[in-house]
Design a protein around this motif. Structure first.
Motif, PDB file in Angstrom:
ATOM      1  N   ASP A  12      10.766  -8.803  -4.430  1.00  0.00           N
ATOM      2  CA  ASP A  12      10.039  -8.630  -3.169  1.00  0.00           C
ATOM      3  C   ASP A  12      10.589  -9.510  -2.058  1.00  0.00           C
ATOM      4  N   SER A  13      11.675 -10.218  -2.309  1.00  0.00           N
ATOM      5  CA  SER A  13      12.330 -11.025  -1.289  1.00  0.00           C
ATOM      6  C   SER A  13      13.829 -10.810  -1.371  1.00  0.00           C
ATOM      7  N   LEU A  14      14.492 -10.896  -0.233  1.00  0.00           N
ATOM      8  CA  LEU A  14      15.940 -10.727  -0.149  1.00  0.00           C
ATOM      9  C   LEU A  14      16.523 -11.999   0.431  1.00  0.00           C
ATOM     10  N   GLU A  15      17.433 -12.626  -0.305  1.00  0.00           N
ATOM     11  CA  GLU A  15      18.029 -13.889   0.106  1.00  0.00           C
ATOM     12  C   GLU A  15      19.351 -13.612   0.814  1.00  0.00           C
ATOM     13  N   LEU A  16      19.437 -14.062   2.063  1.00  0.00           N
ATOM     14  CA  LEU A  16      20.656 -13.937   2.858  1.00  0.00           C
ATOM     15  C   LEU A  16      21.348 -15.296   2.899  1.00  0.00           C
ATOM     16  N   TYR A  17      22.667 -15.300   2.737  1.00  0.00           N
ATOM     17  CA  TYR A  17      23.427 -16.541   2.693  1.00  0.00           C
ATOM     18  C   TYR A  17      24.402 -16.593   3.862  1.00  0.00           C
ATOM     19  N   GLY A  18      24.553 -17.783   4.420  1.00  0.00           N
ATOM     20  CA  GLY A  18      25.494 -17.979   5.510  1.00  0.00           C
ATOM     21  C   GLY A  18      24.884 -17.713   6.870  1.00  0.00           C
ATOM     22  N   GLU A  19      25.736 -17.811   7.889  1.00  0.00           N
ATOM     23  CA  GLU A  19      25.307 -17.550   9.255  1.00  0.00           C
ATOM     24  C   GLU A  19      25.098 -16.052   9.472  1.00  0.00           C
ATOM     25  N   PRO A  20      24.233 -15.667  10.424  1.00  0.00           N
ATOM     26  CA  PRO A  20      24.074 -14.236  10.729  1.00  0.00           C
ATOM     27  C   PRO A  20      25.410 -13.609  11.094  1.00  0.00           C
ATOM     28  N   ASP A  21      25.720 -12.491  10.440  1.00  0.00           N
ATOM     29  CA  ASP A  21      27.025 -11.857  10.603  1.00  0.00           C
ATOM     30  C   ASP A  21      26.813 -10.352  10.751  1.00  0.00           C
ATOM     31  N   PHE A  22      27.376  -9.801  11.822  1.00  0.00           N
ATOM     32  CA  PHE A  22      27.220  -8.369  12.073  1.00  0.00           C
ATOM     33  C   PHE A  22      28.097  -7.524  11.153  1.00  0.00           C
ATOM     34  N   SER A  23      29.102  -8.119  10.556  1.00  0.00           N
ATOM     35  CA  SER A  23      30.020  -7.352   9.714  1.00  0.00           C
ATOM     36  C   SER A  23      29.670  -7.424   8.233  1.00  0.00           C
ATOM     37  N   SER A  24      28.596  -8.113   7.877  1.00  0.00           N
ATOM     38  CA  SER A  24      28.220  -8.261   6.472  1.00  0.00           C
ATOM     39  C   SER A  24      26.928  -7.495   6.195  1.00  0.00           C
ATOM     40  N   ALA A  25      26.663  -7.291   4.918  1.00  0.00           N
ATOM     41  CA  ALA A  25      25.443  -6.602   4.493  1.00  0.00           C
ATOM     42  C   ALA A  25      25.043  -7.122   3.120  1.00  0.00           C
ATOM     43  N   PHE A  26      23.748  -7.023   2.825  1.00  0.00           N
ATOM     44  CA  PHE A  26      23.200  -7.457   1.552  1.00  0.00           C
ATOM     45  C   PHE A  26      22.478  -6.270   0.905  1.00  0.00           C
ATOM     46  N   SER A  27      22.478  -6.268  -0.414  1.00  0.00           N
ATOM     47  CA  SER A  27      21.927  -5.140  -1.160  1.00  0.00           C
ATOM     48  C   SER A  27      20.452  -5.365  -1.459  1.00  0.00           C
ATOM     49  N   LEU A  28      19.641  -4.359  -1.132  1.00  0.00           N
ATOM     50  CA  LEU A  28      18.226  -4.323  -1.482  1.00  0.00           C
ATOM     51  C   LEU A  28      18.017  -3.116  -2.387  1.00  0.00           C
ATOM     52  N   ALA A  29      17.798  -3.372  -3.680  1.00  0.00           N
ATOM     53  CA  ALA A  29      17.738  -2.297  -4.666  1.00  0.00           C
ATOM     54  C   ALA A  29      16.372  -2.273  -5.335  1.00  0.00           C
ATOM     55  N   GLY A  30      16.098  -1.157  -5.968  1.00  0.00           N
ATOM     56  CA  GLY A  30      14.851  -0.966  -6.692  1.00  0.00           C
ATOM     57  C   GLY A  30      14.742   0.490  -7.123  1.00  0.00           C
ATOM     58  N   HIS A  31      13.540   0.925  -7.375  1.00  0.00           N
ATOM     59  CA  HIS A  31      13.332   2.333  -7.718  1.00  0.00           C
ATOM     60  C   HIS A  31      11.982   2.809  -7.187  1.00  0.00           C
ATOM     61  N   VAL A  32      11.909   4.104  -6.989  1.00  0.00           N
ATOM     62  CA  VAL A  32      10.668   4.758  -6.574  1.00  0.00           C
ATOM     63  C   VAL A  32      10.052   5.386  -7.813  1.00  0.00           C
ATOM     64  N   LEU A  33       8.834   4.986  -8.117  1.00  0.00           N
ATOM     65  CA  LEU A  33       8.123   5.485  -9.289  1.00  0.00           C
ATOM     66  C   LEU A  33       7.339   6.741  -8.912  1.00  0.00           C
ATOM     67  N   ILE A  34       7.662   7.865  -9.572  1.00  0.00           N
ATOM     68  CA  ILE A  34       6.964   9.132  -9.345  1.00  0.00           C
ATOM     69  C   ILE A  34       6.052   9.387 -10.531  1.00  0.00           C
ATOM     70  N   SER A  35       4.763   9.567 -10.265  1.00  0.00           N
ATOM     71  CA  SER A  35       3.768   9.793 -11.327  1.00  0.00           C
ATOM     72  C   SER A  35       3.178  11.190 -11.177  1.00  0.00           C
ATOM     73  N   LEU A  36       3.055  11.870 -12.317  1.00  0.00           N
ATOM     74  CA  LEU A  36       2.535  13.235 -12.336  1.00  0.00           C
ATOM     75  C   LEU A  36       1.521  13.353 -13.469  1.00  0.00           C
ATOM     76  N   SER A  37       0.320  13.821 -13.153  1.00  0.00           N
ATOM     77  CA  SER A  37      -0.740  13.965 -14.155  1.00  0.00           C
ATOM     78  C   SER A  37      -1.477  15.271 -13.924  1.00  0.00           C
ATOM     79  N   SER A  38      -2.198  15.690 -14.933  1.00  0.00           N
ATOM     80  CA  SER A  38      -2.969  16.934 -14.848  1.00  0.00           C
ATOM     81  C   SER A  38      -4.412  16.623 -14.530  1.00  0.00           C
ATOM     82  N   PRO A  39      -5.011  17.305 -13.546  1.00  0.00           N
ATOM     83  CA  PRO A  39      -6.421  17.069 -13.235  1.00  0.00           C
ATOM     84  C   PRO A  39      -7.313  17.703 -14.295  1.00  0.00           C
ATOM     85  N   SER A  40      -8.479  17.152 -14.436  1.00  0.00           N
ATOM     86  CA  SER A  40      -9.458  17.706 -15.388  1.00  0.00           C
ATOM     87  C   SER A  40     -10.574  18.392 -14.615  1.00  0.00           C
ATOM     88  N   PHE A  41     -11.004  19.553 -15.106  1.00  0.00           N
ATOM     89  CA  PHE A  41     -12.064  20.331 -14.474  1.00  0.00           C
ATOM     90  C   PHE A  41     -13.238  20.492 -15.437  1.00  0.00           C
TER      91      PHE A  41
END
Length: 523
Positions: A12-41
């Motif tokens: 939940d946090s991204l650590e950036l190192y060094g001075e602010p640089d317009f030519s650099s980038a940092f990776s923020l990775a993870g996954h999207v959890l998709i949940s599927l269930s059946s309703p009950s009637f």
């Protein structure tokens, strides 16, 4: 439709190192959890299979900056907006067939990796302390679009309501805040002595300006040509960490251009020091001023395109319930000392203050070089460890030095040398030489200490939890490689001394024995 999505980043946090640089980038990775269930009637003995055709799944990383001050009002800016489409090509068919009666929904993880620009400012709260959650914030957002597919075993209730319901659905994941933290790169060979600064000393050739302070009421001044002959060189660390409680200061004074009479009459009695933090709040009406920050264009800025999670007070300004007290004012400044209120910052110089006198021992006629005529003053300037005052912008606490589109923090060390001069007619006058040194306050990562094998637990689950913490202590890419991809080499570590080979092995060759992997001598 019983489909839901959630964003689960690897951290939940991204650590950036060094001075602010317009030519650099940092990776923020993870996954999207998709949940599927059946309703009950009601009156339905068995749940039916739920099927959905996912057409698109996007994840967006967005940053925003907002300020609220009593004098310039409310201002907002979108710092960045990066979107990635995770469903490439054909739609994805989702179904919970075989798990309809399970209490747990069927779930799928869709991996994402977003490049975060290296120039972005850190997450911080600032502005009017009565307006909570104003400042620089970042978050992840996800949106999924899918079509609900009819199933042959659908209930009579779903068949009845299907003509009145839309088959295409759009759902949004709950907002996922992300904290950006910037760490300065510590020198490769930090000092092992705890009393020395973490960063090396910087040298400043000072252009001191003469002037009087509030305590001096005499209108007579020291002749300007005398003060101009005083050379001042100052040294402070190139950066100061937020956990350091003192800053070393070295002053070198020289007056080689003064004649003997002027050296006799001129004294340096004391000097005062203050460390100031200046915070600047800006209400920017033209994006041309922030063009160098590479923010999104005007069409993607509020109010044309509102922020996803704007501060509630913005609606009051939009409808006119709150007005800006000073419409022509675009900046607001707060400055304060980082000293404890009980610290005067005054340092008395020992002796009579005639620091430019270079009396040689009796009988010594050897001329001294100019480098030997420097008078050196050293002091450790204490900083307040805890905030001690409160004003409209909240607690006066130390922040890192940074420059953002709407908010900037800079630091400076102000020094004043008190000069006392005795005029030829016997009148004593005093004046101060003022100058300021720019400072850089940074945050450094706390090194993690790997426990010894005896301290590690043998429980598998606990061991995995500990190892996960230490796996995040890998050095940043910029600490190991240059921007062109070449590996950084620490030349401060000397190579081992060359030792000539012994006479016994000078004419021999070595081969590798496959049986025991030992190197043996071949005669």
């Amino acid at each position: 439709m019983p489909v839901s999505i959630d964003i689960i980043p690897f951290s939940d946090s991204l650590e950036l190192y060094g001075e602010p640089d317009f030519s650099s980038a940092f990776s923020l990775a993870g996954h999207v959890l998709i949940s599927l269930s059946s309703p009950s009637f009601m009156f339905q003995r068995r749940r039916s299979t739920t099927r959905a055709l996912m057409q698109s799944l996007t994840v967006t990383f967005e940053g925003q900056s907002e300020i609220i001050t009593p004098d310039i009002g409310y201002a907002a800016l979108r710092l960045c907006s990066i979107t990635r489409e995770l469903v490439i090509g054909e739609p994805i068919d989702l179904a919970n067939e075989g798990h309809e009666d399970s209490n747990k929904p069927c779930s799928w993880n869709v991996i994402f990796d977003i490049p975060v620009p290296g120039w972005l400012p850190t997450t911080s709260m600032y502005g009017d302390r009565n307006a909570v959650e104003a400042g620089t914030r970042y978050a992840l957002y996800a949106t999924a679009t899918f079509i609900s597919l009819e199933d042959g075993s659908s209930s009579i209730f779903s068949s009845f309501f299907s003509p009145f319901s839309c088959r295409t659905h759009t759902i949004n994941a709950p907002r996922c805040p992300v904290t950006l933290i910037r760490f300065a790169e510590v020198p490769s060979t930090p000092s092992s002595v705890s009393s020395t600064p973490v960063f090396p000393m910087a040298l400043f050739i000072v252009d001191a300006q003469s002037g009087k302070d509030d305590t001096e009421t005499d209108t007579t001044t020291i002749p300007p040509d005398i003060l101009k002959k005083i050379q001042v060189v100052a040294s402070i660390p190139t950066a100061v960490t937020l956990d350091e409680t003192s800053v070393p200061l070295i002053l070198r004074l020289q007056g080689n251009e003064l004649d003997a009479s002027q050296r006799e009459r001129l004294r340096i009695t004391d000097f005062t020091v203050d460390v100031e933090q200046i915070e600047t709040y800006r209400s920017i009406t033209s994006l041309d001023r922030v063009a160098r920050f590479v923010v999104p264009p005007r069409t993607q800025q509020p109010p044309s395109f509102p922020l996803r999670n704007a501060h509630p007070v913005h609606t009051l300004y939009d409808v006119g319930f709150l007005m800006t007290p000073y419409p022509s004012k675009t900046t607001s400044t707060r400055s304060f000392s980082l000293f404890d209120p009980s610290n005067s910052g005054k340092y008395i110089i020992s002796g009579d203050g005639r620091v430019f006198m270079h009396d040689s021992p009796e009988g010594d006629v050897t001329p001294h070089s100019p480098s030997e005529n420097w008078y050196v003053l050293e002091a450790n300037i204490p900083l307040a460890p805890d905030p001690h005052q409160l004003d409209w912008a909240g607690i006066r606490s130390r922040r890192i030095s940074e420059n953002t589109p709407l908010f900037s923090v800079c630091h400076a060390m102000h020094i004043a040398l008190r000069c006392v001069y005795k005029q030829p007619d016997g009148e004593v006058v005093s004046e101060r030489l003022h100058f300021s040194l720019p400072m850089q306050h940074v945050r450094v990562a706390v090194p993690l200490i790997i426990p010894s094998p005896t301290d590690r637990t043998t429980v598998d689950t606990t061991e995995l939890q500990k190892s996960a913490l230490y796996s995040q202590s890998l050095p940043a890419y910029s600490q190991l490689f240059h921007s062109n991809g070449e590996r950084k080499i620490d030349y401060s570590t000397p190579l081992p001394l060359y030792e000539p080979p012994s006479s016994a092995s000078s004419s021999s060759s070595f081969t590798l024995d496959c049986s025991d992997d030992d190197r043996k001598l071949i005669s």
